[in-house]
Scaffold this motif. Sequence first.
Motif, PDB file in Angstrom:
ATOM      1  N   ALA A   4       0.845  -1.200   0.000  1.00 48.47           N
ATOM      2  CA  ALA A   4       0.000   0.000   0.000  1.00 48.47           C
ATOM      3  C   ALA A   4       0.876   1.245   0.000  1.00 48.47           C
ATOM      4  CB  ALA A   4      -0.910  -0.003   1.221  1.00 48.47           C
ATOM      5  N   ALA A   5       1.910   1.238   0.842  1.00 44.39           N
ATOM      6  CA  ALA A   5       2.824   2.392   0.888  1.00 44.39           C
ATOM      7  C   ALA A   5       3.545   2.557  -0.437  1.00 44.39           C
ATOM      8  CB  ALA A   5       3.834   2.204   2.018  1.00 44.39           C
ATOM      9  N   ALA A   6       3.788   1.422  -1.120  1.00 44.00           N
ATOM     10  CA  ALA A   6       4.507   1.474  -2.405  1.00 44.00           C
ATOM     11  C   ALA A   6       3.570   1.808  -3.557  1.00 44.00           C
ATOM     12  CB  ALA A   6       5.182   0.123  -2.666  1.00 44.00           C
ATOM     13  N   GLY A   7       2.298   1.989  -3.271  1.00 41.56           N
ATOM     14  CA  GLY A   7       1.339   2.314  -4.335  1.00 41.56           C
ATOM     15  C   GLY A   7       1.176   1.169  -5.309  1.00 41.56           C
ATOM     16  N   ALA A   8       1.235  -0.061  -4.801  1.00 39.51           N
ATOM     17  CA  ALA A   8       1.189  -1.221  -5.695  1.00 39.51           C
ATOM     18  C   ALA A   8      -0.049  -2.083  -5.468  1.00 39.51           C
ATOM     19  CB  ALA A   8       2.461  -2.056  -5.507  1.00 39.51           C
ATOM     20  N   LEU A   9      -1.089  -1.488  -4.892  1.00 39.08           N
ATOM     21  CA  LEU A   9      -2.324  -2.260  -4.698  1.00 39.08           C
ATOM     22  C   LEU A   9      -3.395  -1.771  -5.672  1.00 39.08           C
ATOM     23  CD1 LEU A   9      -2.650  -2.406  -0.780  1.00 39.08           C
ATOM     24  CD2 LEU A   9      -1.683  -4.125  -2.330  1.00 39.08           C
ATOM     25  N   ASP A  10      -4.341  -2.658  -5.967  1.00 37.76           N
ATOM     26  CA  ASP A  10      -5.453  -2.193  -6.801  1.00 37.76           C
ATOM     27  C   ASP A  10      -6.434  -1.429  -5.912  1.00 37.76           C
ATOM     28  OD1 ASP A  10      -7.246  -4.029  -5.579  1.00 37.76           O
ATOM     29  OD2 ASP A  10      -6.541  -5.621  -6.918  1.00 37.76           O
ATOM     30  N   ALA A  11      -7.444  -0.840  -6.543  1.00 37.88           N
ATOM     31  CA  ALA A  11      -8.359   0.053  -5.810  1.00 37.88           C
ATOM     32  C   ALA A  11      -9.037  -0.666  -4.649  1.00 37.88           C
ATOM     33  CB  ALA A  11      -9.387   0.619  -6.781  1.00 37.88           C
ATOM     34  N   GLY A  12      -9.490  -1.897  -4.890  1.00 33.59           N
ATOM     35  CA  GLY A  12     -10.202  -2.653  -3.852  1.00 33.59           C
ATOM     36  C   GLY A  12      -9.312  -2.919  -2.651  1.00 33.59           C
ATOM     37  N   GLU A  13      -8.097  -3.348  -2.924  1.00 33.83           N
ATOM     38  CA  GLU A  13      -7.153  -3.650  -1.837  1.00 33.83           C
ATOM     39  C   GLU A  13      -6.812  -2.376  -1.061  1.00 33.83           C
ATOM     40  OE1 GLU A  13      -4.488  -7.347  -3.587  1.00 33.83           O
ATOM     41  OE2 GLU A  13      -4.201  -5.344  -4.428  1.00 33.83           O
ATOM     42  N   SER A  14      -6.599  -1.297  -1.788  1.00 33.10           N
ATOM     43  CA  SER A  14      -6.246  -0.022  -1.138  1.00 33.10           C
ATOM     44  C   SER A  14      -7.362   0.404  -0.185  1.00 33.10           C
ATOM     45  CB  SER A  14      -6.031   1.073  -2.171  1.00 33.10           C
ATOM     46  OG  SER A  14      -4.953   0.760  -2.982  1.00 33.10           O
ATOM     47  N   GLU A  15      -8.589   0.240  -0.655  1.00 35.62           N
ATOM     48  CA  GLU A  15      -9.734   0.642   0.163  1.00 35.62           C
ATOM     49  C   GLU A  15      -9.812  -0.215   1.432  1.00 35.62           C
ATOM     50  OE1 GLU A  15     -14.363   0.968  -0.896  1.00 35.62           O
ATOM     51  OE2 GLU A  15     -12.986   1.709  -2.452  1.00 35.62           O
ATOM     52  N   ARG A  16      -9.566  -1.509   1.248  1.00 32.76           N
ATOM     53  CA  ARG A  16      -9.616  -2.428   2.400  1.00 32.76           C
ATOM     54  C   ARG A  16      -8.547  -2.035   3.436  1.00 32.76           C
ATOM     55  NH1 ARG A  16      -8.070  -8.038   3.353  1.00 32.76           N
ATOM     56  NH2 ARG A  16      -7.044  -8.231   1.336  1.00 32.76           N
ATOM     57  N   VAL A  17      -7.335  -1.723   2.935  1.00 35.51           N
ATOM     58  CA  VAL A  17      -6.240  -1.332   3.831  1.00 35.51           C
ATOM     59  C   VAL A  17      -6.597  -0.036   4.558  1.00 35.51           C
ATOM     60  CG1 VAL A  17      -3.841  -0.510   3.907  1.00 35.51           C
ATOM     61  CG2 VAL A  17      -4.432  -2.516   2.544  1.00 35.51           C
ATOM     62  N   ALA A  18      -7.079   0.936   3.792  1.00 33.34           N
ATOM     63  CA  ALA A  18      -7.398   2.239   4.387  1.00 33.34           C
ATOM     64  C   ALA A  18      -8.464   2.083   5.469  1.00 33.34           C
ATOM     65  CB  ALA A  18      -7.863   3.202   3.301  1.00 33.34           C
ATOM     66  N   ALA A  19      -9.477   1.276   5.188  1.00 31.16           N
ATOM     67  CA  ALA A  19     -10.572   1.079   6.161  1.00 31.16           C
ATOM     68  C   ALA A  19     -10.040   0.435   7.426  1.00 31.16           C
ATOM     69  CB  ALA A  19     -11.662   0.209   5.520  1.00 31.16           C
ATOM     70  N   HIS A  20      -9.153  -0.549   7.261  1.00 31.66           N
ATOM     71  CA  HIS A  20      -8.631  -1.246   8.442  1.00 31.66           C
ATOM     72  C   HIS A  20      -7.715  -0.326   9.264  1.00 31.66           C
ATOM     73  CE1 HIS A  20      -7.230  -4.464  11.003  1.00 31.66           C
ATOM     74  NE2 HIS A  20      -5.996  -4.016  10.793  1.00 31.66           N
ATOM     75  N   VAL A  21      -6.877   0.413   8.554  1.00 31.48           N
ATOM     76  CA  VAL A  21      -5.915   1.287   9.248  1.00 31.48           C
ATOM     77  C   VAL A  21      -6.636   2.351  10.078  1.00 31.48           C
ATOM     78  CG1 VAL A  21      -4.216   3.117   8.789  1.00 31.48           C
ATOM     79  CG2 VAL A  21      -3.940   0.865   7.739  1.00 31.48           C
ATOM     80  N   ARG A  22      -7.794   2.773   9.591  1.00 31.59           N
ATOM     81  CA  ARG A  22      -8.565   3.787  10.327  1.00 31.59           C
ATOM     82  C   ARG A  22      -8.996   3.285  11.707  1.00 31.59           C
ATOM     83  NH1 ARG A  22     -10.622   5.504   5.277  1.00 31.59           N
ATOM     84  NH2 ARG A  22     -12.358   4.028   5.382  1.00 31.59           N
ATOM     85  N   GLU A  23      -9.176   1.978  11.822  1.00 25.65           N
ATOM     86  CA  GLU A  23      -9.684   1.460  13.106  1.00 25.65           C
ATOM     87  C   GLU A  23      -8.672   0.603  13.870  1.00 25.65           C
ATOM     88  OE1 GLU A  23     -12.093  -2.353  11.213  1.00 25.65           O
ATOM     89  OE2 GLU A  23     -13.176  -0.500  11.682  1.00 25.65           O
ATOM     90  N   CYS A  24      -7.451   0.423  13.323  1.00 24.06           N
ATOM     91  CA  CYS A  24      -6.458  -0.422  14.000  1.00 24.06           C
ATOM     92  C   CYS A  24      -5.175   0.379  14.236  1.00 24.06           C
ATOM     93  CB  CYS A  24      -6.162  -1.663  13.156  1.00 24.06           C
ATOM     94  SG  CYS A  24      -4.809  -2.664  13.819  1.00 24.06           S
ATOM     95  N   ALA A  25      -4.901   0.658  15.485  1.00 23.50           N
ATOM     96  CA  ALA A  25      -3.739   1.493  15.816  1.00 23.50           C
ATOM     97  C   ALA A  25      -2.431   0.799  15.448  1.00 23.50           C
ATOM     98  CB  ALA A  25      -3.749   1.818  17.307  1.00 23.50           C
ATOM     99  N   ALA A  26      -2.365  -0.530  15.657  1.00 23.89           N
ATOM    100  CA  ALA A  26      -1.119  -1.268  15.364  1.00 23.89           C
ATOM    101  C   ALA A  26      -0.801  -1.207  13.872  1.00 23.89           C
ATOM    102  CB  ALA A  26      -1.267  -2.721  15.811  1.00 23.89           C
ATOM    103  N   CYS A  27      -1.822  -1.451  13.043  1.00 23.19           N
ATOM    104  CA  CYS A  27      -1.593  -1.407  11.596  1.00 23.19           C
ATOM    105  C   CYS A  27      -1.324   0.025  11.136  1.00 23.19           C
ATOM    106  CB  CYS A  27      -2.778  -2.010  10.832  1.00 23.19           C
ATOM    107  SG  CYS A  27      -2.773  -3.820  10.918  1.00 23.19           S
ATOM    108  N   ALA A  28      -1.964   0.986  11.812  1.00 21.58           N
ATOM    109  CA  ALA A  28      -1.724   2.390  11.451  1.00 21.58           C
ATOM    110  C   ALA A  28      -0.265   2.754  11.709  1.00 21.58           C
ATOM    111  CB  ALA A  28      -2.657   3.304  12.245  1.00 21.58           C
ATOM    112  N   ALA A  29       0.259   2.263  12.850  1.00 23.55           N
ATOM    113  CA  ALA A  29       1.667   2.545  13.184  1.00 23.55           C
ATOM    114  C   ALA A  29       2.589   1.882  12.158  1.00 23.55           C
ATOM    115  CB  ALA A  29       1.982   2.031  14.586  1.00 23.55           C
TER     116      ALA A  29
END
Lengths: 184, 155
Positions: free
Chosen positions: B12-37
Motif C-alpha cells: 500500500a505504501a509502495a502504491g502497488a495495490l489495486d483500488a479494492g485492496e487499497s480501500e480495504r487497507v485504508a478502512a482497516h488502518v482507520r480502526e487499528c492502531a497497530a496497523c496504522a503505526a
Amino acid sequence: MDPDREDAARLRRGDTSALAGLMSRHQARLFRYLLRLVGDESLAEDTFQQAWLQVAERIGRYDASRPFAPWLFTVARNLALDHLRRQRSESLDDVDEPAAPRSASDPLERALARQQTARMAAALTELAPLDREVLSLRFEEELLLPELAAKLGVPLPTAKARLYRALTRLRERLLATAAAGDWR
Amino acid sequence: MSPHVTELLALAAAGALDAGESERVAAHVRECAACAARADEWGHVVLGLGRLPQPRPSQALVARTLEAVEALIAERAERDWSRAALGFLVALAWTLAIVAWLVIDLVAGELALRLARPVGPTAAWYGAYLVAGWLTAGAAAVLLGRRVQEEGRTV
C-alpha cells in the motif's frame, strides 16, 4: 518525430553524432539503474560503457515502432545480469553478507555520507541485486506495477511479490542497524 | 474490527495495490492502531527510498563511452567498405576472365586466320593470361595485407 527514434535512425546510418543525443537523454537514468542493480560503481561504469557499445552494434535490431528506452534498458540489464552471474556462484536472488564499510575514497560512499539517507542507501546496497532492481524501478524510475512487470518480463503477481519481498528485506536490514524511529 | 492487513501495508505504501485492496487497507488502518503505526513506518521507508541520492555518470565516463562507440562505428564502416570493395573486385575479376576468353579466342582464332599469322592455341594464351592475373592479384593482396598490419588495423 520522437527524438530517440530520429537519433536511432541516424545511428543506424552510421552517424555517430546521434549517439550524443541518445546518451544525454538516457545516461543519468541508465547509470543510476545499473548502479542500483550491480551495487558497485566500477562495475556499473563498465556495464554502462558496454551497454552503449552494444546499442551501437545492434542498432539494426531495434524496432523503431517501439520506444527506445525500454530496449536500451533491456540491453543494459542483460549485460549487468551476465556480469553478476560471472562474479557470483549463488543466485541473484540471494542476499549478500553485509558489506564491509566502503573506503573513504569511494566517491559514491562520500556522497551518500553527506546525505541524511545514508543508512537507507547502505541498507539498499546490502540487498540482493534483483531486490535493489525492483526497488529502484518502483521508487526511482517511478514505474507503476504493470510497467515494472513488463520491464522485468514477469507476470503482474510475480512483480508484486518481488516488490513485497524487496521491501520486507529492506525493512529487516534497516531494523538490524537501528530502531525503526531512527530511519524516519 | 476487520482482519489485519499487515502483508498489504508495504505494498500500500509502495502504491502497488489495486483500488479494492487499497480501500480495504485504508478502512482497516482507520480502526487499528497497530496497523496504522506499521503503515506509518512503511511510509517512512518509501519516503526514504524516494530521497536516495541520485548518482550520475561522470563526464569522463560519458566522454570515454562516446569515444569507444565512435571507434567501433568507424571500424564497422571500414569493414563494410572492405567487404564491398572485395565483392566488387571479385565480380570484376570474373568479368575480365570471361571477356578475356572471348578476346583471346578472337585474336588467336579468326583474326589470326584472316591475317594468316598463327599466334598459337587459345588455351595456352588464356592460361598465361590467368596465371599473370593471379600472380598480380596475389602480389597486390600481400602488399595490402602488409600495409594493414603496419597500421594495426583489422579488415
